[in-house]
Design a protein around this motif. Structure first.
Motif, PDB file in Angstrom:
ATOM      1  N   CYS A 145       0.842  -1.196   0.000  1.00  0.00           N
ATOM      2  CA  CYS A 145       0.000   0.000   0.000  1.00  0.00           C
ATOM      3  C   CYS A 145       0.876   1.245   0.000  1.00  0.00           C
ATOM      4  O   CYS A 145       1.789   1.369   0.810  1.00  0.00           O
ATOM      5  CB  CYS A 145      -0.907   0.017   1.231  1.00  0.00           C
ATOM      6  SG  CYS A 145      -1.977   1.477   1.241  1.00  0.00           S
TER       7      CYS A 145
ATOM      8  N   CYS B 264      -0.660   6.429   1.438  1.00  0.00           N
ATOM      9  CA  CYS B 264      -0.290   7.615   2.202  1.00  0.00           C
ATOM     10  C   CYS B 264       1.208   7.574   2.455  1.00  0.00           C
ATOM     11  O   CYS B 264       1.870   6.568   2.167  1.00  0.00           O
ATOM     12  CB  CYS B 264      -1.072   7.709   3.510  1.00  0.00           C
ATOM     13  SG  CYS B 264      -0.271   6.875   4.887  1.00  0.00           S
TER      14      CYS B 264
ATOM     15  N   CYS C  27       3.487   0.560   2.944  1.00  0.00           N
ATOM     16  CA  CYS C  27       3.423  -0.574   3.857  1.00  0.00           C
ATOM     17  C   CYS C  27       3.354  -1.853   3.029  1.00  0.00           C
ATOM     18  O   CYS C  27       2.486  -1.981   2.163  1.00  0.00           O
ATOM     19  CB  CYS C  27       2.192  -0.467   4.744  1.00  0.00           C
ATOM     20  SG  CYS C  27       2.209   1.000   5.779  1.00  0.00           S
TER      21      CYS C  27
ATOM     22  N   VAL D 283       0.724   0.997   8.962  1.00  0.00           N
ATOM     23  CA  VAL D 283       0.918   2.001  10.019  1.00  0.00           C
ATOM     24  C   VAL D 283      -0.430   2.545  10.488  1.00  0.00           C
ATOM     25  O   VAL D 283      -0.656   2.778  11.673  1.00  0.00           O
ATOM     26  CB  VAL D 283       1.831   3.157   9.510  1.00  0.00           C
ATOM     27  CG1 VAL D 283       1.978   4.244  10.555  1.00  0.00           C
ATOM     28  CG2 VAL D 283       3.203   2.621   9.103  1.00  0.00           C
ATOM     29  N   CYS D 284      -1.378   2.708   9.569  1.00  0.00           N
ATOM     30  CA  CYS D 284      -2.704   3.237   9.938  1.00  0.00           C
ATOM     31  C   CYS D 284      -3.597   2.161  10.529  1.00  0.00           C
ATOM     32  O   CYS D 284      -4.714   2.440  10.943  1.00  0.00           O
ATOM     33  CB  CYS D 284      -3.380   3.833   8.710  1.00  0.00           C
ATOM     34  SG  CYS D 284      -3.764   2.588   7.470  1.00  0.00           S
TER      35      CYS D 284
ATOM     36  N   ARG E  15      -8.434  -2.072  -1.947  1.00  0.00           N
ATOM     37  CA  ARG E  15      -8.243  -0.679  -2.395  1.00  0.00           C
ATOM     38  C   ARG E  15      -7.448  -0.628  -3.695  1.00  0.00           C
ATOM     39  O   ARG E  15      -7.777   0.124  -4.610  1.00  0.00           O
ATOM     40  CB  ARG E  15      -7.472   0.112  -1.324  1.00  0.00           C
ATOM     41  CG  ARG E  15      -8.348   0.651  -0.227  1.00  0.00           C
ATOM     42  CD  ARG E  15      -7.699   1.785   0.543  1.00  0.00           C
ATOM     43  NE  ARG E  15      -6.428   1.501   1.149  1.00  0.00           N
ATOM     44  CZ  ARG E  15      -6.113   1.792   2.410  1.00  0.00           C
ATOM     45  NH1 ARG E  15      -7.003   2.356   3.211  1.00  0.00           N
ATOM     46  NH2 ARG E  15      -4.919   1.543   2.887  1.00  0.00           N
TER      47      ARG E  15
HETATM   48 FE1  SF4 Z   1      -1.460   2.397   3.263  1.00  0.00          FE
HETATM   49 FE2  SF4 Z   1      -2.149   2.770   5.808  1.00  0.00          FE
HETATM   50 FE3  SF4 Z   1       0.363   2.204   5.137  1.00  0.00          FE
HETATM   51 FE4  SF4 Z   1      -0.666   4.593   4.552  1.00  0.00          FE
HETATM   52  S1  SF4 Z   1      -0.315   3.739   6.563  1.00  0.00           S
HETATM   53  S2  SF4 Z   1       0.563   3.305   3.193  1.00  0.00           S
HETATM   54  S3  SF4 Z   1      -2.756   4.016   4.038  1.00  0.00           S
HETATM   55  S4  SF4 Z   1      -1.441   0.862   4.891  1.00  0.00           S
END
Ligand code: SF4
Ligand code: MSK
Length: 647
Positions: free
Chosen positions: A45, A48, A53, A66-67, A77
Motif C-alpha cells: 500500500c 499515504c 506498507c 501504520v494506519c 483498495r
Molecule cells: Fe497504506 Fe495505511 Fe500504510 Fe498509509 S499507513 S501506506 S494508508 S497501509
C-alpha cells in the motif's frame, strides 16, 4: 529463447531481428524487469506517506499497516483503484466522442458526418432526447449534450441501464450499485480508497462494481454508439492481418491507440488522390495504411484497413524498417516506441494533449480541424519515406485473411433478415444443444506469458467444444492471425456449432470490435437473455467471459462490469489480489452471491477451458436444457455433401 516468447511466426521473426539489432522490446524488458512479488499480489500500500506498507511473509494476513489497515483492505483498495483507472480511460474515450458528435451537430467539425442516422435516432430514444420537428443536426447536438451530461450526472441512474434485462436492473437498484453518473463513480472510488475512508473489502469492492458498470453501461457503451453514428455501424468486412500487410514499396503509415475520431480522418486523408500523388513524387508506389491495437479494430471493422498486429507487436512493426510514420493517440502506447523509432527511421507522432511522449514529434489533433491536421500527419509521414535506412527485406511474409465487423445490429439482421431480425435462431441453437454456450474471449497481450498462445489455445478448444466465441481487442487480432475469423474455421468447430456456421455462413469466432465494444457483448447477452428459453437474466445464460493474456487496468474494469452484469469471468496470467485471501474471496464467492457473476484468475489456459466448459454445462443444467450431446449433430449441410463426395 525467442521461441517461448510468442507463437506468432511474424513476431518470432521480428524478435530474431530486434535481438540481432540489440533493440529493447517489451519482450526483452520483461526478462530484465522481474515483477515485485509483493506489489504483484496487491500486498503493497502506498496510499499515504506513512508507508509504503508492505505485507509479506506467512503472517501477512495478520499484519497491519501504520494506519492499522489489513491486507484485505489494501488489496481491495488497490484493485478498486485499478478498476477506476480502467473505467476512466474508456469513459474519457466516450467523452471525446460525445464532444465530437456535439461539434458535428453544430457544424463545427468539418470532415465528419452522421453516417448512421437510424442509430442516432435509436440512441436519442434511449437517452430520452426529443426528436419531433428537429433536424438531424439538431438531434446530433442534443444527443451529444445528453451523453456529456451523463458523465457529470450526480443523482438517479444512467439512462443506458434500461437496456439491461429488467431483473438485472432491479438487482442493481436493490444492491445500490446502479451507477449515478460516470465521473461520480470514478471520483468516489478515489475518495473511498484515500487513507482512512472505506476500510471494508466487501464494501469497497461493491463500489468498484458500480464504477465498472458506469464504464460498461455508460462510457464504453456511449463510445460504441457514437462511433457507429459518426462512422457507420459495422457489417462484416474482409481484410488481412499481421506484419506481412506492410508494403516495402509504399509509404507505410501505422495508426495505433484507441480513438477512431483521429484514425478515421487519417484514412480519409491517406485516400485522397493528391496525397497518393505526393507519395509517388517521393518514389513510393502509394500509401499503405495499417493499424495496431484497438484503433486497428475500429478502422478494420468500418474501412477494411488491415491490422498489422496486436499490443506486443507495436515495437516489432517499427523494427521492420519500413514504417514511415506511427500515429498514436491514447492508451496502450509504449514509451519504448521512441527508442525503437530512433533506431530505425520511423516518425513517431503523438496527437493527444493527454498523451505526449518525450522524444516523439507532436502534432496536436483537434476535431474542429480534423481533416487539415490528418493531411499534415500523412504528409509528414510521406516526407519521411526517403529517410529509410536500407533495412528493407525484413517484413515477415506472414498474413492471414479475416472477416471482422459483427455488430449487435448485424447479428440481429443475419439471423432473420430485414423483416424478422431476432436472436431466436441463436437461442434455439443453444436450447437444442447445437451451440453448447457462448464465450467472450477478449483483452490484451502480456509478455509475462507466451504472446498469443493462451488466446489461440482457448478459442480453438472452445469452438471444438461447440462454444460460439465472440471477441474484441487484441484477442480478436490473435484469432485473425491464426485463421479463426474465417468461415473455413468451421472445420475446427464441433459438429453442432459447425452446422450453425454453415446455415448462417459465419465463422465460429466473431470479431465484434475494439475494447470499448465489449459493450456490444453486453447488448448481445441482454438480447439472448430476454429472447426467451434461456432464463430471464444474463446470469442465467450458459456464457463465460475470458481475458487470457490481460495486462491493463481497462481489462479489470471490463471484467468487473461483466461480473456485475451476471457473468462468470476468468482471467489468465496472475491475480492482482493473490496476496489477500479476503479480497480473493470477495471477488469470487462474495460477488457470486451478490450479483451471480464472479472473477477468478487461472494462469493455465487448458484449465481455463475446463472451468469455462464446466460452468457452461452447469448453467445448461440449471436451465433444464438438453444435456450437450455432440454426436446428435454434424450430418447436415456441407458435411453431408462432403461425406457423399468422399464416399
Ligand atoms: Fe497504506 Fe495505511 Fe500504510 Fe498509509 S499507513 S501506506 S494508508 S497501509
Ligand atoms: S488495445 S487494452 S492491449 S486489448 Fe484495446 Fe489491446 Fe488490451 Fe490495449
Amino acid at each position: 529463447m525467442t521461441s517461448r516468447k510468442s507463437i506468432d511466426p511474424a513476431a518470432l521473426a521480428m524478435l530474431e531481428i530486434t535481438e540481432g539489432d540489440r533493440i529493447s522490446t517489451a519482450f526483452s524488458r520483461a526478462d530484465e524487469m522481474k515483477p515485485c512479488p509483493i506489489g504483484k499480489g496487491g500486498a503493497c500500500c502506498r496510499n499515504c506517506f506513512m508507508g509504503p506498507c508492505r505485507f509479506t511473509g506467512k503472517n501477512a494476513e495478520q499484519m497491519r499497516g501504520v494506519c492499522g489497515a489489513t491486507l484485505g483492505t489494501i488489496a481491495a483498495r488497490n484493485l478498486a483503484r485499478a478498476i477506476a483507472a480502467g473505467a476512466a480511460a474508456h469513459s474519457d474515450h466516450g467523452r471525446d466522442l460525445a464532444l465530437t458528435l456535439r461539434a458535428v451537430g453544430k457544424g463545427e467539425a468539418k470532415g465528419y458526418e452522421i453516417r448512421d442516422e437510424r442509430k442516432l435516432y435509436a440512441v436519442a430514444g434511449l437517452l430520452g432526447v426529443p426528436t419531433a420537428g428537429k433536424s438531424v443536426q439538431e438531434v446530433a447536438t442534443a444527443v451529444g449534450e445528453k451523453a456529456l451530461a451523463s458523465f457529470g450526472q450526480q443523482e438517479g441512474e444512467l439512462a443506458y441501464l434500461k437496456r439491461a434485462p429488467k431483473k438485472r436492473q432491479e438487482l442493481w437498484r436493490k444492491l445500490n450499485i446502479a451507477p449515478r453518473g460516470i465521473d461520480r463513480e470514478v471520483v468516489e472510488t478515489l475518495h473511498r480508497t484515500h487513507i482512512g475512508v472505506d476500510q471494508d473489502a466487501t464494501n469497497l469492492l461493491k463500489h468498484a462494481m458500480r464504477t465498472a458498470l458506469s464504464d460498461g453501461w455508460g462510457g464504453s457503451m456511449l463510445a460504441t454508439d457514437i462511433t457507429d453514428i459518426l462512422f457507420g455501424t459495422p457489417t462484416p468486412v474482409q481484410s488481412r492481418v499481421n506484419l506481412g500487410v506492410l508494403q516495402e514499396d509504399q509509404v507505410n503509415l501505422l495508426v495505433h491507440g484507441h480513438e477512431p475520431v483521429l484514425s478515421e480522418m487519417i484514412v480519409a486523408a491517406a485516400s485522397e488522390p493528391a496525397m497518393i500523388e505526393y507519395a509517388k513524387s517521393k518514389g513510393a508506389a502509394g500509401i499503405n495504411l495499417a493499424g495496431i491495437c484497438c484503433t486497428a479494430n475500429e478502422i478494420l471493422m468500418r474501412q477494411g484497413v488491415p491490422p498489422a498486429g496486436n499490443f506486443l507487436q507495436q515495437e516489432l512493426a517499427i523494427a521492420t524498417g519500413v514504417v514511415d510514420g506511427m500515429i498514436v493517440d491514447v492508451q496502450c502506447i509504449m514509451e519504448g516506441l521512441v527508442n525503437a523509432s530512433d533506431q530505425y527511421h520511423t516518425k513517431l507522432i503523438t496527437t493527444s494533449p493527454k498523451a505526449r511522449i518525450q522524444g516523439a514529434m507532436h502534432i496536436e489533433f483537434d476535431e474542429h480541424h480534423a481533416l487539415e491536421i490528418a493531411r499534415n500527419i500523412v504528409k509528414t509521414t510521406i516526407d519521411n519515406y526517403p529517410n529509410r535506412k536500407g533495412k528493407e527485406g525484413r517484413v515477415p511474409d506472414v498474413t492471414n485473411e479475416l472477416i471482422a465487423g459483427f455488430s449487435h445490429e448485424y447479428l440481429n439482421y443475419m439471423q432473420g433478415g430485414v423483416y424478422r431480425q431476432s436472436f431466436r435462431p441463436f437461442n434455439e441453437a443453444v436450447i437444442a444443444g447445437r451451440i453448447r454456450g457462448a464465450a467472450g474471449v477478449v483483452g490484451c497481450n502480456n509478455p509475462r506469458c507466451t504472446h498469443d498462445s493462451a488466446h489461440f489455445q482457448i478459442v480453438r478448444e472452445l469452438i471444438k467444444n461447440d462454444v460460439l466465441v465472440v471477441q474484441t481487442g487484441c484477442s480478436a487480432i490473435t484469432s485473425g492471425k491464426f485463421g479463426l475469423l474465417t468461415p473455413e474455421a468451421m472445420n475446427l468447430a464441433g459438429p453442432g456449432l459447425r452446422e450453425v456456421c454453415e446455415a448462417i455462413g459465419i465463422p465460429p469466432v466473431l470479431h465484434m470490435g475494439s475494447c470499448v465494444d465489449n459493450s456490444r457483448i453486453l447488448t448481445v447477452l441482454t438480447q439472448a437473455a430476454t429472447e426467451g428459453g434461456l432464463g430471464e437474466d444474463i446470469s442465467d445464460l450458459p456464457a463465460i467471459g475470458i481475458a487470457p493474456e490481460w495486462m491493463s487496468e481497462k481489462a479489470l474494469s471490463i471484467g468487473t462490469y461483466f461480473v456485475a452484469s451476471g457473468v462468470k469471468v476468468i482471467f489468465g496470467v496472475d491475480s492482482p489480489v493473490a496476496g489477500s485471501m479476503e479480497a480473493t474471496r470477495v471477488i469470487s464467492e462474495g460477488w457470486e452471491e451478490l450479483v451471480g457473476g464472479s472473477l477468478e484468475f487461472e494462469p493455465d489456459p487448458m484449465k481455463i477451458v475446463e472451468k469455462a466448459i464446466a460452468h457452461i454445462d452447469a448453467k445448461r443444467a440449471a436451465l433444464k436444457l438438453e444435456p450437450y450431446k455432440p454426436e446428435r449433430f454434424g450430418q447436415s449441410g456441407d458435411a453431408r455433401v462432403l461425406a457423399a463426395q468422399n464416399a
